[in-house]
Structures are given as C-alpha cells and as structure tokens.
Design a protein around this motif. Structure first.
Motif: not given
Length: 717
Positions: A232-255
């Motif tokens: 859904s990005s609408g732009e070419p992507l190079s790669h993905s990740g799960i970021v284990f960091k307490r910041d705005a990426r919110c990877n292991l938290r509910s949105w």
C-alpha cells in the motif's frame, strides 16, 4: 545379486539399532586452540563438524582440503583463527575432507543450518560465525556452494555481515534461521541499549527482503514507510524490518484502542490484554503516524524500562510452511519502581501477520487477579517439534528466570489443557533467590496453548529439602524433585541449541552444580545421597516428549576428587545432534585439570587434551535408540546410481495409509519394513496400503525392472 546384498545389509543395520554400539569420546587438535561448535548428520550418513582452530596441522595426512574465498566477511580486528567444517565418515572414524575459511576471515563457524526439515534429504547449507570488525562486526551469515551430499562446497554463494556489539544478545546468541525457500531471518543491533535493534529477512540470493505485513519498510529512494501492508506504500521499497525500539515505529504495540484492549487466552487458563506483547508496558495504543506514547503503566502496573531497545534473542522457522517464531524480552519497571525484564514468544506467518504471542506466565489468573512476575525472564531457545504433522505440531521453548516469586514460568503440574500432567521438575524450590534457572515448555503451534513444561534446575552443593528417591530406576540414585523442597543452584542451558527428536523428545545442553544423571550415563554426577562433593559440570539430557522424565542424562567434564575439591567448569558443550542410536555432542576442553573419560578413540583423535582442545562425544544408550531419528531418508543402490529424473517418487509422505509410487521405470515390487527390518507388506503394483498398521516410521523399498532398489523413510500418521 548386488541388490540382494545391499538389502540384506540395510535390514541388518536396522535390526542392530536396538543394540547400541559403545560410546566414542575423544579429543581433536594439537598444541593450539581448537573447538567444535556445531554438528550435523547429513542424509548420506556422514557428519559435519564446524568450529575454529589456530591451524589445521592436526588433520590426518592426505585429508582433502578446500579453502573457501571469504573476502566479503568483515573481520578486520580478528585473531587469525581458521573457521572450518570437517566431513566425517558415518562412524566418525575417518576425516573425509576439510572445508575452511582463510586464517583471519572469521573467528569461527558457529552454526550449520539446512533448508530441509529434519530427517529429510539434505538441501542447501548455510553457516554463520563470529566476527570482530569496527564497522560490521558481530556475526556473518553465508550460503555454501555445495552441501557435501550432492557436491563438496567450492565457495560461498553470498555473505551477509550482521552488525552487533560484542557480548550483546545478537553477537552472543546469533539469532537467525533459514526457511525451506532459503530465506534468512536474522537479528542485528544492540539489545537493551540506546541505538538500534531489528529483525530483517534476506531472500535466497542474500539480499534484504520486503515482508508484506511487517510494520516498518524502507523506501528504495530513501525514508521509511510505517504502515502495513507494504504494497500500500505506492512507492518502491527496498526491505522491511521489525524494529525492537521504544519509539514511533510501534512495531510490537497495538495501533488502535480496540487492539490495545483486546482480551484473549494467555495459553494456560488465564487471560492477557493487548493484541501485541508490549501493550502491557504502556498506558495506551501507539500511533505510528503521530506521537507515540512512551509511558506506562500498563494494565498490570508495568512501565517500560529506561533504555530504548529491546532484547530479541531467538529466531526459529518451520521449514514446512515458513511460519516464523521469535523470542525476546523487554526491560521493564515494576509498580514499586524496581527494574525487571518481561519475556514474550511470538508467531508470525511468512507474510508477517501476527498469529499469537505468549508471556509464559499469568498476567491475570483464572480468578481475575492481576499478577506481576518479578524475576528477570529471558528466552534462550526455540525449536519446532516436527514429530506431529501440521497443524498439530508444537513449539519448544527454553526460557530462563533470575530469581523466584509467587508468579513465575508456568509450573509442570498446572497445565490447563491437561490437569493430570506433571513434569519432571514442576516448580522453583528452595530458598536461593539470586540464581538463574531454566525452564522448558511446549506450546501448541496453532494457538500458543501450553501443552507441557518442566523446570531445569540442578541442585546445589549442600542440598537440603530432599524427599523420597525418584521412583524410576534410571534415576533411583536421585531425589524426586517433586517430592521435597530441593535447594537449587544456577542452571543455564546453552542458548539456541534445543533439539527435538522424531518422537518429540527434547534434547538440551547445559551446566549446573550437581546435575541429575541417569544410570546409563557415560559419566555420572555424584548423587546427593552421600556420594561425595559435586563440581560445576556441563551436561547433555534428553527429556521424554511430555517432560515427565529425563530418559538419558550425562555430565561431561574432567574427573575430580569428590572427597575434597569443588572445581569450576573445565569443559564447554556447544551443540548436539540426535542420531538413530545416540547423541553426538561437541565442544571444547578448557585446558585445565583432568581429562574427560575417553572411549573408542579413532586414529585421527587423541586421548588427552593439549591446551584448549576440541572434543566429540558420541553417547549411546538403549533409551536413545529410535531408527526414525536416522537422517538417512533416501538411499540409492550404489551398484547403479541413476539421475534424479529416473528416481521413483513416493507420495503422500506423511501418509494416512495409502502410499503411491510414480516412476518412469516399470516397478517390479514394493516392500515395506518396520524400522527394525520386519517385513510389513509387499506389493507388485505402484501402491501399498498401511491403513491397518500403527502410526510411526517405516522403511519402503521400491525395486524396478532395471534391477535397481530405492529406499525411503515414510511416516504413517
């Protein structure tokens, strides 16, 4: 005639599996420093031993040597070690060849992993090893050109350098795995720190990959896309990740509030709140498009810890369907302000969708009481149990706690799905609080529900609280850990080395002060019933599939005076492999005190250590015999080898009863034997029916009119 001789030999071999051969324990090396780090048996029956050495002068004269070009491995601060792989004969008596990295390319070869599921033909081979480099140090991952079965390796297809700080979870544990398609999941970065920690995936060509439903993606043109799905990005992507960091990426938290407040089963009769495992540390959901709340407390009173990154420590992939399992912990703060660590195990699809997660202890018990678990808790290993076909398989978890409190890892006799279940060691006992002890559990792969568990906690020197002796004769010299209140001491299992056998038994390596040993052990630990002083010892142990009993347990260390001394560890165990008749353990003698009890030393081995020496221990016992653990799943008649295109195909495998054979060559006869060589049935058609035979492993022989015989291991469900 040759076919008949070969079949007779095969059946004789199978029948002899019920009579274990003698143990083999020996050293390898010279006056330098050598260690064996990993061991694998291939589907042609030969063994691979990986490790490191100062030199290879100790190899037998005439050994084939293949040096691999390794210019891409980042190790500029290395110590001139040689990382190597030895291919050994099926009896360990002969070194067939040595494949190695140039001196200084890497500090070792730590792990060997293949893209095939256990007990199936060897496919592609991947390796990893430790590196020391100012820019990209930590560990490397590489794919070998050649798997030793189809061809000897001639080089590295690709290399990927994983950056992490020395001593960090990622550097120490090397948490990575490969799926059946050759895609590699790996953890990089610094755990419980301030900078960065993340999980990424490489495609089969060693390039960073896009995972559709992970939540952080990097654009080809630069910048991040923090949403899902990736398409859904609408732009070419190079790669993905799960970021284990307490910041705005919110990877292991509910949105969303709905996900944040979701209440579900905790996997053992209680409940948990939050769709994602770190919701419990925060006071609300996380908005990746705006300000991300970074404060607690969550619903049980926990708040996030002081550092920015979390601690991913174990990665495991099911080779059959690509499902991903991930183990981690997060630094936290208890309601009273004291620090803590909270564990979690997660399951995701290959597309990155979260299927379930488990805390491994009650946050809210069956009566609705909110609980805190104050021991620091860690995930030290994960392994898929392939003994049951999908979707009924389980995940084995090795976790560890530092200390004890009212609420800890689930006890072995409080299994909600099996109220009469009882593990070998149900709980943390005694009064020693400042110790680390380990835990094993099986979670249903489908929903994460607890199936069985046991603590792995060895006794201290002056053990008190002993109850009655264990009723099983294999452990008659030892107290029943569930009958008294044993004083325990620190017990750690070797990280990311769990193994699961064909019948679901679980094999662990560890160290403790007075490890339990069975009466069939190669080396006994002195019983606390007046048999002398213990010593810190490494051990190898195989638990029954439901953790009710250690069916085999032996220590491995140099001998000591049990009347007066209390020596430290002098042996390290690094990895283990289960064969049809035993356990092959590899490691290193640390060059102090006495030798291991050696036995049946091959010509290329030695009886005594010289400095820090590598060792191999092939341990055999009746309780370890299971022909289904034989990785030799397909054997072609050596008298006349055919191409893969001419080889018959047997399907379905596993089977519910009816097996069919597809072959380009006319089939003369199909025969099925038990694993001990007893003829079950035979057919002159391209089908054979096992419907009325018990579940388990069988050997199938297809004889063609071209006077060729092909052998397969098949599993009847």
């Amino acid at each position: 005639m040759k076919n008949k001789i070969y079949l007779t030999t095969l059946l004789l071999t199978l029948s002899l599996l019920a009579l274990p051969a003698q143990n083999q324990v020996f050293y390898a090396g010279n006056a330098g420093t050598e260690t064996f780090e990993d061991v694998v048996q291939l589907s042609d029956g030969t063994f691979l031993l990986a490790g490191s050495a100062d030199n290879l002068d100790w190899l037998p004269p005439g050994t084939e040597r293949i040096e691999l070009t390794a210019d891409e491995i980042a190790n500029e601060q290395g110590t001139n070690k040689i990382g190597f792989i030895l291919q050994l004969s099926t009896t360990l008596d002969t070194v067939l060849r040595a494949v190695y990295l140039p001196a200084g390319s890497a500090e070792n070869i730590r792990y060997l992993k293949t893209t095939n599921a256990p007990r199936t033909p060897t496919a592609d081979l991947y390796i990893s090893g430790r590196t020391l480099d100012s820019e990209a140090g930590g560990y490397f991952i590489a794919r070998l050109e050649g798997n030793f079965v189809d061809a000897a390796p001639t080089g590295l297809t690709w290399v990927y350098n994983v950056r992490c700080e020395p001593g960090d979870y990622a550097a120490a544990y090397q948490p990575w795995d490969v799926d059946g398609q050759g895609r590699v999941y790996y953890v990089m970065g610094d755990s419980h720190d301030w900078n960065w920690s993340a999980l990424y995936r490489l495609n089969a060509d060693g390039q960073q990959d896009v995972v559709e439903h992970w939540r952080t993606h990097w654009k080809t043109a630069g910048g991040e896309y923090r949403n899902t799905p990736a398409s859904s990005s609408g732009e070419p992507l190079s790669h993905s990740g799960i970021v284990f960091k307490r910041d705005a990426r919110c990877n292991l938290r509910s949105w969303t509030e709905t996900d944040y407040n979701e209440v579900s089963s905790d996997g053992n009769g209680g409940t948990k709140r939050g769709k994602w495992p770190l919701d419990a540390l925060f006071g609300g959901p996380c908005d990746p498009a705006g300000e991300a709340p970074t404060n607690g407390p969550g619903y049980t009173g926990y708040s996030p810890g002081s550092t920015f990154t979390y601690g991913p420590s174990s990665v495991c992939v099911d080779r059959r369907n690509g499902d991903l399992y991930l183990g981690l912990n997060a630094k936290s703060v208890l309601p009273d302000g004291n620090p803590d660590f909270e564990p979690a195990v997660m399951k995701m699809t290959p597309q990155g969708e979260l299927l379930w997660w488990s805390r491994l202890y009650h946050e809210v018990d069956s009566e609705g009481a909110i609980l805190n678990s104050s021991p620091d808790q860690y995930i030290d290993g994960l392994a898929v149990d392939y003994s049951a076909a999908l979707p009924n398989s389980t995940l084995v978890v090795n976790a560890r706690c530092h200390g004890n409190n009212v609420e800890n890892f689930w006890e072995g006799n409080t299994i909600f799905n099996d109220p009469v279940q009882s593990g070998f060691q149900n709980r943390f006992t005694g009064t020693n609080g400042n110790i680390h002890i380990s835990w094993l559990g099986k979670l249903a792969a489908g929903n994460g529900e607890l199936q069985s568990s046991t603590y792995v906690a060895e006794m201290g020197q002056n053990t008190t609280g002993m109850g009655s002796p264990h009723p099983d004769p294999r452990l008659a010299a030892w107290p029943n850990p569930n009958a008294g209140w044993l004083q325990l001491n620190t017990t750690r299992l070797v990280q990311n080395t769990l193994k699961v056998t064909a019948d679901g038994s679980v094999i662990v390596l560890g160290s403790g002060r007075r490890p339990f040993t069975t009466n069939t052990a190669h080396q006994q630990s002195p019983s606390p019933y007046g048999e002398g002083r213990s010593a810190w010892s490494c051990f190898v142990r195989q638990y029954a599939a439901d953790f009710t009993l250690p069916v085999y347990s032996s220590i491995l260390r140099g001998a000591w005076d049990t009347l007066s001394t209390e020596p430290p560890l002098n042996v390290e165990v690094n990895n283990v492999f289960k064969t049809a008749d035993g356990l092959v353990v590899v490691g290193q003698h640390l060059g102090t005190e006495n030798d291991l009890p050696v036995a049946n030393i091959p010509a290329w081995g030695t009886a005594t250590y010289q400095g820090e020496s590598a060792f191999v221990a092939y341990l055999r016992a009746d309780a370890l015999v299971n022909a289904a653990d034989n990785p030799v799943s397909e054997v072609v008649n050596t008298a006349e080898v055919t191409s893969k295109a001419e080889r018959p195909i047997v399907f379905p495998n596993p089977t519910g009863g009816l097996l069919r054979i597809a072959s380009t060559t006319p089939v003369e006869k199909v025969m099925v034997y038990t694993v001990y060589g007893q003829l079950v049935t035979e057919s002159t058609t391209r089908a054979v029916d096992l419907t009325n035979w018990p579940a388990g492993w069988y050997t199938l022989c297809v004889q063609t009119r071209a006077e060729q015989s092909f052998y397969y291991q098949v599993f009847k469900q």
